[in-house]
Write a protein that holds these residues in place. Structure first.
Motif, mmCIF file in Angstrom:
data_model
loop_
_atom_site.group_PDB
_atom_site.id
_atom_site.type_symbol
_atom_site.label_atom_id
_atom_site.label_comp_id
_atom_site.label_asym_id
_atom_site.label_seq_id
_atom_site.Cartn_x
_atom_site.Cartn_y
_atom_site.Cartn_z
ATOM 1 N N ILE A 152 0.834 -1.197 0.000
ATOM 2 C CA ILE A 152 0.000 0.000 0.000
ATOM 3 C C ILE A 152 0.874 1.254 0.000
ATOM 4 O O ILE A 152 0.580 2.233 -0.696
ATOM 5 C CB ILE A 152 -0.962 -0.013 1.206
ATOM 6 N N VAL A 153 1.959 1.227 0.762
ATOM 7 C CA VAL A 153 2.915 2.342 0.763
ATOM 8 C C VAL A 153 3.467 2.552 -0.644
ATOM 9 O O VAL A 153 3.578 3.689 -1.122
ATOM 10 C CB VAL A 153 4.053 2.098 1.770
ATOM 11 N N SER A 154 3.791 1.461 -1.307
ATOM 12 C CA SER A 154 4.323 1.549 -2.665
ATOM 13 C C SER A 154 3.316 2.181 -3.621
ATOM 14 O O SER A 154 3.676 2.980 -4.490
ATOM 15 C CB SER A 154 4.704 0.153 -3.167
ATOM 16 N N ALA A 155 2.033 1.842 -3.449
ATOM 17 C CA ALA A 155 0.989 2.415 -4.308
ATOM 18 C C ALA A 155 0.901 3.925 -4.110
ATOM 19 O O ALA A 155 0.791 4.683 -5.081
ATOM 20 C CB ALA A 155 -0.351 1.758 -4.003
ATOM 21 N N LEU A 156 0.944 4.383 -2.848
ATOM 22 C CA LEU A 156 0.878 5.820 -2.599
ATOM 23 C C LEU A 156 2.122 6.523 -3.128
ATOM 24 O O LEU A 156 2.033 7.609 -3.713
ATOM 25 C CB LEU A 156 0.705 6.089 -1.098
ATOM 26 N N LYS A 157 3.286 5.909 -2.955
ATOM 27 C CA LYS A 157 4.524 6.478 -3.506
ATOM 28 C C LYS A 157 4.412 6.651 -5.014
ATOM 29 O O LYS A 157 4.823 7.673 -5.574
ATOM 30 C CB LYS A 157 5.712 5.578 -3.182
ATOM 31 N N ARG A 158 3.862 5.640 -5.670
ATOM 32 C CA ARG A 158 3.770 5.668 -7.131
ATOM 33 C C ARG A 158 2.894 6.832 -7.601
ATOM 34 O O ARG A 158 3.283 7.604 -8.489
ATOM 35 C CB ARG A 158 3.198 4.339 -7.639
ATOM 36 N N ILE A 159 1.710 6.962 -6.994
ATOM 37 C CA ILE A 159 0.822 8.033 -7.473
ATOM 38 C C ILE A 159 1.374 9.401 -7.097
ATOM 39 O O ILE A 159 1.249 10.366 -7.858
ATOM 40 C CB ILE A 159 -0.620 7.832 -6.953
ATOM 41 N N LYS A 160 2.034 9.519 -5.941
ATOM 42 C CA LYS A 160 2.624 10.803 -5.565
ATOM 43 C C LYS A 160 3.759 11.190 -6.511
ATOM 44 O O LYS A 160 4.003 12.376 -6.740
ATOM 45 C CB LYS A 160 3.131 10.750 -4.117
ATOM 46 N N SER A 161 4.443 10.200 -7.059
ATOM 47 C CA SER A 161 5.535 10.509 -7.982
ATOM 48 C C SER A 161 5.014 11.211 -9.233
ATOM 49 O O SER A 161 5.741 11.960 -9.885
ATOM 50 C CB SER A 161 6.287 9.233 -8.361
#
Length: 394
Positions: free
Chosen positions: A260-269
């Motif tokens: 889930i952290v990875s998903a948020l990182k991806r969209i924030k990028s």
């Protein structure tokens, strides 16, 4: 001709902000020379501690800090976040894979919903709720399944019933304790039951722990991540806004499940370049620095809570003292209940010269109550109590 906002499908799903009605009345009264005591918005009135401000100034003097930052947060801040969790909750987190810095909780929750929801996915949200817990789902084209926010065992049963009866099955459970607006608190056993329910039902748990440090009378707010295995099913948000008097700095973080952290990182990028680097450096100073400032902030809110609740009690309006948050949630006195929370809030501005937040602004189950924010000094709070007493007696 451009379309009007009402013609856009998403905007149609976002009702006018109820709080704007109260804000407009407050602004109009002040423009007419009225002295309105504002206990509406939860906007801390005290300055940020000096050592945090000084660190910001020092970091901002370095030209290298003026460039783009990292959308996921600078590594040293993510490390400070994980160290803070270890010291406070004895929870082990990997700063590389299990922590992401957010531009406050509202941005983080909104972008998280965008990253994990598909159109039509259902999110269970106890109601009354902080508005972004509901409308981040709507903005992401998801559906909200409201359940009444009541005591621990009743809430668990309501969530379980919603999981069993809803089709398609809900994807996410959004919770927040200590709760804004109701000030409801829970213990670790509640989180253990939530974990077991989520594991059984395949739910993602999102817990907003914004008021972790603002607890009173011996109560200490637990973290959902303290439950063994909690990282398998969920994440937790925290904000520096309230604990360190940093609301305008817009800095928070999310920790927990690596996927889930990875998903948020991806969209924030794609969405942002992160917070101004000196603000992140100041965030490190807040988390790693002296914590006596947090104790002082907590003591201040407790004093204000006591003055307000005890004063209202003497005026005939009995409200339980909350064990957490910077708010007081009060059921409208019986003789005024029929007018509803919005009209009652209008009357408080007009007659008592006090602004509060109507409960209906936090969802249908908030009707019949109002929220006081403890954001005025002791003298002003006592002035508010006097105005309310005159109104109630009148």
């Amino acid at each position: 001709m451009p379309q009007s906002p009402e013609e856009f499908s998403l905007i149609r799903r976002l009702p006018p902000y109820v709080f704007n009605i109260v804000n407009e009345l407050k602004t109009k009264a002040r423009a007419a020379g009225e002295d309105i005591i504002d206990l509406g918005m939860g906007n801390p009135d005290q300055p940020t501690p000096d050592h945090i401000v000084k660190k910001l100034i020092e970091a901002a003097a370095d030209p290298r800090a003026h460039r783009y930052s990292a959308s996921a947060g600078i590594p040293k801040l993510r490390a400070a976040v994980c160290d803070w969790y270890k010291r406070k909750y004895d929870v082990d987190l990997d700063p590389e894979t299990e922590a992401v810095v957010t531009i406050g909780s509202k941005e983080g929750i909104s972008h998280l919903m965008l990253s994990i929801l598909s159109p039509g996915d259902t999110v269970i949200v106890p109601n009354p709720a902080y508005p972004i817990h509901i409308y981040s789902v709507i903005i992401s084209r998801g559906d909200v399944q409201s359940v009444p926010l009541s005591g621990g065992s009743e809430l668990l049963e309501s969530i379980r019933k919603a999981v069993e009866e809803a089709w398609p099955k809900p994807k996410v459970l959004m919770i927040s304790f200590p709760n804004n607006p109701t000030t409801e608190t829970v213990d670790l056993d509640f989180f253990k039951n939530i974990y077991e329910l989520a594991k059984e039902a395949g739910l993602i748990v999102v817990h907003d722990l914004a008021y972790a440090e603002l607890c009173f009378d011996g109560y200490e707010a637990p973290s959902f991540l303290q439950i063994p295995g909690a990282k398998e099913v969920g994440v937790e948000f925290y904000s520096l806004s309230k604990s360190y008097n940093m609301p305008g700095w817009r800095i928070g973080f999310m920790v927990g499940n690596a996927k889930i952290v990875s998903a948020l990182k991806r969209i924030k990028s794609y969405m942002d370049y992160g917070i101004f680097a000196p603000v992140q450096v100041a965030g490190i100073a807040a988390l790693n620095g002296p914590q006596d400032c947090v104790d002082e902030i907590r003591s201040l809110y407790k004093l204000r809570r006591d003055r307000l609740v005890e004063g209202l009690s003497r005026a005939g309006w009995n409200i339980p003292k909350p064990k957490g948050t910077m708010f007081v949630w009060g059921e409208i006195p019986e003789e005024f209940k029929s007018m509803g929370s919005l009209e009652f809030s209008k009357k408080l501005i007009e007659e008592a010269k006090v602004a509060v937040s109507p409960g209906i602004g936090f969802g249908n189950y908030g009707e019949g109550s109002v929220r006081f924010a403890l954001v005025e000094n002791e003298k002003r709070i006592m002035q508010a109590v006097r105005g309310i007493r005159k109104f109630l007696n009148k």
